[in-house]
Structure formats: structure tokens, C-alpha cells
Design a protein around this motif. Structure first.
Motif, PDB file in Angstrom:
ATOM      1  N   GLY A   1      57.636  94.317   7.163  1.00 44.55           N
ATOM      2  CA  GLY A   1      58.423  94.734   8.325  1.00 44.55           C
ATOM      3  C   GLY A   1      59.884  94.352   8.331  1.00 44.55           C
TER       4      GLY A   1
ATOM      5  N   PRO B   1      61.088  92.499  13.300  1.00 40.81           N
ATOM      6  CA  PRO B   1      59.976  92.127  14.183  1.00 40.81           C
ATOM      7  C   PRO B   1      59.979  90.652  14.588  1.00 40.81           C
ATOM      8  CG  PRO B   1      59.188  93.561  12.436  1.00 40.81           C
ATOM      9  CD  PRO B   1      60.591  93.182  12.068  1.00 40.81           C
TER      10      PRO B   1
ATOM     11  N   GLY C   1      60.116  90.618  21.336  1.00 44.82           N
ATOM     12  CA  GLY C   1      59.221  91.303  20.408  1.00 44.82           C
ATOM     13  C   GLY C   1      57.761  91.182  20.779  1.00 44.82           C
ATOM     14  N   THR C   2      56.917  91.769  19.959  1.00 44.35           N
ATOM     15  CA  THR C   2      55.482  91.742  20.200  1.00 44.35           C
ATOM     16  C   THR C   2      54.723  91.546  18.896  1.00 44.35           C
ATOM     17  OG1 THR C   2      53.581  93.051  20.923  1.00 44.35           O
ATOM     18  CG2 THR C   2      55.475  94.276  20.091  1.00 44.35           C
ATOM     19  N   TRP C   3      53.601  90.823  18.996  1.00 43.77           N
ATOM     20  CA  TRP C   3      52.745  90.611  17.834  1.00 43.77           C
ATOM     21  C   TRP C   3      51.926  91.863  17.519  1.00 43.77           C
ATOM     22  CZ3 TRP C   3      54.013  86.687  15.012  1.00 43.77           C
ATOM     23  CH2 TRP C   3      54.514  85.513  15.590  1.00 43.77           C
TER      24      TRP C   3
ATOM     25  N   ASP D   1      53.285  94.609  16.784  1.00 46.96           N
ATOM     26  CA  ASP D   1      54.088  95.400  15.858  1.00 46.96           C
ATOM     27  C   ASP D   1      53.222  95.755  14.638  1.00 46.96           C
ATOM     28  OD1 ASP D   1      57.236  95.927  15.090  1.00 46.96           O
ATOM     29  OD2 ASP D   1      56.011  95.492  13.319  1.00 46.96           O
TER      30      ASP D   1
ATOM     31  N   SER E   1      53.712  95.893  11.607  1.00 49.15           N
ATOM     32  CA  SER E   1      53.861  95.035  10.423  1.00 49.15           C
ATOM     33  C   SER E   1      52.914  93.839  10.467  1.00 49.15           C
ATOM     34  CB  SER E   1      55.312  94.555  10.290  1.00 49.15           C
ATOM     35  OG  SER E   1      55.683  93.736  11.389  1.00 49.15           O
ATOM     36  N   TYR E   2      52.640  93.328  11.655  1.00 46.98           N
ATOM     37  CA  TYR E   2      51.721  92.188  11.760  1.00 46.98           C
ATOM     38  C   TYR E   2      50.271  92.627  11.581  1.00 46.98           C
ATOM     39  CZ  TYR E   2      55.698  89.399  13.082  1.00 46.98           C
ATOM     40  OH  TYR E   2      56.913  88.763  13.056  1.00 46.98           O
TER      41      TYR E   2
ATOM     42  N   GLN F   1      49.286  87.797  21.328  1.00 45.69           N
ATOM     43  CA  GLN F   1      50.281  88.372  22.221  1.00 45.69           C
ATOM     44  C   GLN F   1      50.061  87.896  23.657  1.00 45.69           C
ATOM     45  OE1 GLN F   1      52.999  89.873  21.597  1.00 45.69           O
ATOM     46  NE2 GLN F   1      53.573  90.367  23.703  1.00 45.69           N
TER      47      GLN F   1
END
Length: 447
Positions: free
Chosen positions: A232, A236, A245-247, A249, A251-252, A440
Motif C-alpha cells: 500500500g 495508509p 485512516g482505517t485498518w 484499507d 492493503s491491510y 478498527q
């Protein structure tokens, strides 16, 4: 992660200050005063001009070799005639450091210079106006600014303002066993596809591909942070650091899937969830695994006389991912010992001069050769005085385009440790979606 700590004060600096004051008292001894002026001359000689007394506060511990460097540095600095100030250092363990520092600041007794961790920790002090922006001083002395390696100020800069000067770095990297790679006709992987190929070949030849000790949650988290960044990029995590941001995303979520894919491929040793960091390092040190991802702090262990791989260890950059936004020259780590100047410092120019001596070649050579740390500047080290691995790491980091910080350092203990636990749960089989949804929710509650 490894943290710098300290508890002793600088006796050398006190002796040096005494010597300076004594010397000042005899400066005009050669001027023979008139008999009528003798009392005045004697009084003037006995009362030399006092220097401003300033304080530096850090977390160095007596066993840390950096404290010896600091003692010598203070003695020399306090004897200088071009600075109208002296520094006295005070040290405290990292556990007690921040409560004490915050109490001093709240009581309007902030030390003139102190240490801070980078990224989110430093930003808190910068945003509240407690530390001085250094752009003006760095711009006035471009030679000073140019001393530092590329990307050195990335985690010390907010809104284009630089608030700290790094002394050294801790960085994570991919270690590999050259003998195992040669025996199996393998090249060091630069992409995830190449890494999977290496793993397949090693598994078929009954060699453990990657030493992993997930019992210590931060170890597997460190590995995952590399994966997340390569997928990512910086955005992120930077967003999370800013509280936006947020977990969740993608990419996570993909990072979690990659970890589970590697587990299914048997990239990690059997029972890795019950192996701790020490056992993981021993496994690689004894030649029982082809690769290991951990920090620069492992170098001295890997090159010890009792290490079976001391002559076979290589260092490589963590691989990139297909369509990934991360760059192979972005490193995971932190400027480990950072000096900042209080916005209420008694003499800001003197404080800047104190920071500068930490960046001088003489000091930085000692940081690299005596401490065994990664210097913050482009200083040339004596190969005979540093492990070859340290030199290799420093050389590879010379092209660094950026650095992202260990999550549990950048996000703080609560959220950072919960991230570590989340990765541990994914490796144990929990779905990435569910794991990051829980993280999150935890983050929103504790942010």
C-alpha cells in the motif's frame, strides 16, 4: 523493539566546567594592576563571567556505549570559548522518561535539549509548541544539513518543519544465509513472486525458508509492516498516524492474506507461533533457516564468534509486490536517538551548536564504530572497526528514499500493541477481514 535508556549524569562535564572557570579566572594575570587597583583586580579575577547553565535530558543507560561518547562530547563542548553556555546531562530509564519530561514541561522547567522518539511521539510535542523548528538553523548551515543520509528527517518533519536531529538509526532488514542460497542455486528475491519461488525450492529441499518467532507478537508484526508498506505504500499508515485512516484499507486485508499464504507454503518453521524472538535468532544463527527479517540490533549476535553463520550472512532489501505502491528503497525503522530543542531554551544558538557536535564526523564515527549503530550521517567508517554486516546495511541505506516507523512505536503502546496481537491472530488462522474489523473498532475506541 529495542529502546534507548539511561540513568547516570556526566561527572566529566562537571570537571571540564571547573577547568574552564579556573582558566577564565587567570586570563588577565599578566596585566599588572596598580597598587590602588589591586583589590578590584583580585575581585575581578575571582569572579569570571559566568556561562549560562543549560540542561540536556535523555534515556541513555550506563551500559549504553553512547553515554561514553556523550561524556567526552560534553567535556569538549563545555570547554569551548565560542559558546557562552555549558550543558549538564541527566538520564532516566525510558519507562520513567516521559512522565518526568512532561512534569518538567508542565512546571515550566523544561530541559533546554532533550530526546524524543520520532513520528507520532515527536508530533505531539511539535503540535503543542513545546519544541523548536530547526529549518532556519539548518538552512543557514547547508553543510550541516547535507551531512545526513537521504531521508534522515522524514520522521522528524511535520508541515514541512524539521523538529529534531537524529544521531543514529535502528532499521529492519532481510538477512539471508549465502551458503544455503548457493547450495540451492538461488538468487536473493527482489519481488514477492521471486520470494515464493525461493520458498518453494527450500521447502522441497527440506530447508526452513524463514526463521519466525511469533510468540513475541512484535516479531511477526514487524514482518507484516514490511508487507503492508510494499503493498500500500506510505499513505495508509500515515493516515492512521494522523488519526484519519482505517485498518480496513485493502492493503491491510491483503497483508493478512499474504501472511496466511506464506504460512500455507510452510515458509515459517513448524510451531512458529510458540517460538520467541531469541529462539528465532538462534535458529538463523545456527544455520537452521535460510532467511530472517528483524532489526539491525541482531547484527552483533549474528557475527559473534559462536555464530555458525558469521561468515555467511548477507543483507537484502525486503521484496516488492505486484502492483504494489511501496518502494524497495523505503526502510522500516526509526531514527533511534533524536535530539530536540525546547521552545523555551535559555540560549537557542548554544543549543543548536550542541546538536551540531552530535553530527560531526568524529562523533558519528564513534556512533558507528564503538556503539555499532547506524550513523545518521554520511560519515565513512573504518571497516576494521565495524562488522561487515553493519557496513553493508549502512551502504544499502545510503539510497534510502524514506523510512516508516515501527507501528507500536509510532502509534503508541495501546493501539500499536493491539496491531501486534492482530497479526498474531491472523497467523493463528483468524480471517484478515474479521481481525482488522476488530482492530478498527479498538482503534476508534482508544484513539
Amino acid at each position: 523493539m529495542k529502546k534507548l535508556k539511561s540513568i547516570s549524569a556526566s561527572i566529566t562535564a562537571i570537571f571540564a566546567l571547573t577547568a574552564v572557570l579556573s582558566a577564565c579566572g587567570t586570563e588577565k594575570a599578566s596585566e599588572a594592576p596598580k597598587a590602588s587597583d589591586a583589590p578590584k583586580a583580585t575581585e575581578a579575577a575571582a569572579k569570571p563571567k559566568d556561562k549560562i547553565k543549560m540542561k540536556e535530558f535523555d534515556w541513555l543507560e550506563p551500559e549504553n556505549k553512547g553515554i561514553n561518547i556523550q561524556k567526552d562530547l560534553l567535556a569538549e563542548f563545555n570547554a569551548r570559548t565560542d559558546v557562552n553556555a555549558t550543558f549538564e546531562a541527566a538520564h532516566l530509564s525510558s519507562t520513567a522518561f516521559y512522565p518526568k519530561l512532561n512534569a518538567q514541561i508542565a512546571g515550566n522547567e523544561a530541559p533546554d535539549v532533550f530526546t524524543l522518539h520520532a513520528a507520532g511521539k515527536l508530533k505531539t510535542y511539535a503540535d503543542s509548541g513545546k519544541v523548536l523548528a530547526l529549518n532556519e538553523y539548518l538552512d543557514k548551515d547547508p553543510a550541516w544539513k547535507d551531512r545526513f543520509i537521504s531521508g534522515a528527517f522524514n520522521l522528524l518533519t511535520f508541515n514541512d518543519k524539521i523538529y529534531g536531529v537524529p544521531v543514529n538509526f535502528a532499521a529492519a532488514t532481510l538477512y539471508y544465509n549465502k551458503d544455503i542460497f548457493k547450495k540451492n542455486n538461488l538468487e536473493v528475491p527482489k519481488t514477492y513472486d521471486e520470494l515464493k519461488h525461493v520458498i518453494d525450492v527450500l521447502v522441497k529441499n527440506k530447508v526452513t525458508p524463514i526463521a519466525m518467532g511469533a510468540k513475541d507478537a512484535w516479531v511477526s508484526a514487524l514482518f507484516s509492516e514490511f508487507v503492508a508498506n510494499r503493498i500500500g505504500g506510505d499513505a495508509p499508515f500515515n493516515a492512521l498516524m494522523e488519526g484519519k485512516g482505517t485498518w480496513l484499507d485493502p492493503s491491510y486485508i491483503e497483508t493478512g492474506r499474504v501472511l496466511q499464504e506464506l504460512t500455507k507454503m510452510k515458509a515459517f518453521p513448524e510451531g512458529f507461533l510458540s517460538i520467541d524472538n531469541s529462539a528465532m535468532t538462534s535458529m538463523f544463527q545456527n544455520g537452521q533457516a535460510a532467511m530472517m527479517v528483524t532489526g539491525s540490533w541482531a547484527i552483533n549476535t549474528l557475527v559473534n564468534a559462536d555464530s555458525k553463520v558469521k561468515d555467511a550472512v548477507g543483507i537484502a532489501k525486503f521484496p516488492t509486490f505486484p502492483n504494489g505502491k511501496g518502494d524497495i528503497d523505503t526502510w522500516l525503522g526509526q531514527p533511534a536517538f533524536n535530539l530536540v530543542i525546547s521552545s523555551t531554551a535559555k540560549d537557542k544558538d548554544a543549543a543548536v551548536k550542541y546538536l551540531k557536535v552530535w553530527s560531526e564526523d568524529k562523533t558519528q564515527k564513534r556512533v558507528g564504530e564503538e556503539q555499532g549503530d547506524i550513523p545518521a550521517t554520511k560519515v565513512t567508517l573504518d571497516p576494521a572497526k565495524v562488522p561487515g554486516l553493519s557496513k553493508d546495511l549502512k551502504d544499502q541505506m545510503s539510497t534510502m528514499k524514506g523510512m516508516f516507523i515501527f507501528y507500536d512505536v509510532g502509534l503508541g503502546a495501546k493501539i500499536g500493541d493491539e496491531y501486534n496481537n492482530t497479526i498474531q491472530s491472523i497467523l493463528a488462522g483468524k480471517s484478515p477481514e474479521d481481525a482488522f474489523k476488530s482492530l478498527q473498532a479498538y482503534t476508534e475506541k482508544n484513539r
